[in-house]
Design an enzyme around this catalytic site. Sequence first.
Site, PDB file in Angstrom:
ATOM      1  N   LYS A  65       0.850  -1.177  -0.005  1.00 41.28           N
ATOM      2  CA  LYS A  65      -0.160   0.021  -0.089  1.00 41.28           C
ATOM      3  C   LYS A  65       0.717   1.234   0.209  1.00 41.28           C
ATOM      4  O   LYS A  65       0.523   2.187  -0.614  1.00 41.28           O
ATOM      5  CB  LYS A  65      -1.104   0.082   1.050  1.00 41.28           C
ATOM      6  CG  LYS A  65      -2.130  -0.925   0.947  1.00 41.28           C
ATOM      7  CD  LYS A  65      -3.101  -0.623   2.335  1.00 41.28           C
ATOM      8  CE  LYS A  65      -4.159  -1.778   2.186  1.00 41.28           C
ATOM      9  NZ  LYS A  65      -5.198  -1.739   3.182  1.00 41.28           N
ATOM     10  N   ASP A 101     -10.294   2.500   2.386  1.00 37.21           N
ATOM     11  CA  ASP A 101     -10.476   2.160   3.848  1.00 37.21           C
ATOM     12  C   ASP A 101     -11.203   3.160   4.445  1.00 37.21           C
ATOM     13  O   ASP A 101     -11.972   2.649   5.240  1.00 37.21           O
ATOM     14  CB  ASP A 101      -9.205   1.818   4.319  1.00 37.21           C
ATOM     15  CG  ASP A 101      -8.358   0.649   3.862  1.00 37.21           C
ATOM     16  OD1 ASP A 101      -9.375  -0.399   3.388  1.00 37.21           O
ATOM     17  OD2 ASP A 101      -7.243   0.507   3.840  1.00 37.21           O
TER      18      ASP A 101
END
Length: 268
Positions: A65, A101
């Site tokens: 990420k 997220d």
Amino acid sequence: MDVYGIVGNPVGHSVSPPMQSAGFADREIDATYVTFEPAEAEIERAIDGAAALGIAGLNVTIPFKQDVFELVDPDPLAARIGAVNTVAFPDDGPPQGYNTDAAGVTRSFDHHDVAIDGREAVVVGAGGAGRAAAFALADAGADVHIANRTVERAESLASEVDGATAGGLDSLADAVPSADLLVNATSVGMEEDTTPVPAELLHEKLAVLDAVYTPRETRLLREADAAGATTIQGLWMLLFQGVEAFEIWTDADAPIEAMHDALREALN
């Protein structure tokens, strides 16, 4: 046919393929969703290769990420969080990076009719999920307190989030009893039947979201339920971050029920 996928290492355990495939099928989108597992040293070549091959979009998971963040043009929220978990490849220009997220947190609360604006929120953890949760909740109007095992990391994150406060895990004793929202953004409860928040701090006015989705009913959620709190399984955060990615890629409303059913079946 458009090709989408998820890049990670390891990635064989991912439940994103059945979830996203169900979304494409329900919306009759001619697309497939596959897994990519490059070596950690090869992630830059993997992103370049995906762009060259005409891949339409990627989800990004551990450990890439933050690496992928450096390889794309992040949107403002992803830039603040410092991590990317969704990439879109436009016809012109560099790959675009997003962090869904954050939407996974806010949309989970919204789905369970839990208001965020004007509420007091506690985020346990200052890692990737904690950063996303803290920014998401603050942007939605909550007063955020970040509790983390390493106090300095919590304080560093709080300095970036508007109005946030920070402390060690011992600060939960003061923060949780007056809180409206609680997010466990750590992995505590995944491998062992443990909880990051003492049961005696939980109360019936609290809404608790646990980012851990296996097991589905963590000790934190069991004890929160026993205290009369609203409980939200990590499955919902997993679902809604995927829903957000689907909508970024396709510019279509995601079929939430179909994706939810596929996700539950995969986790079973």
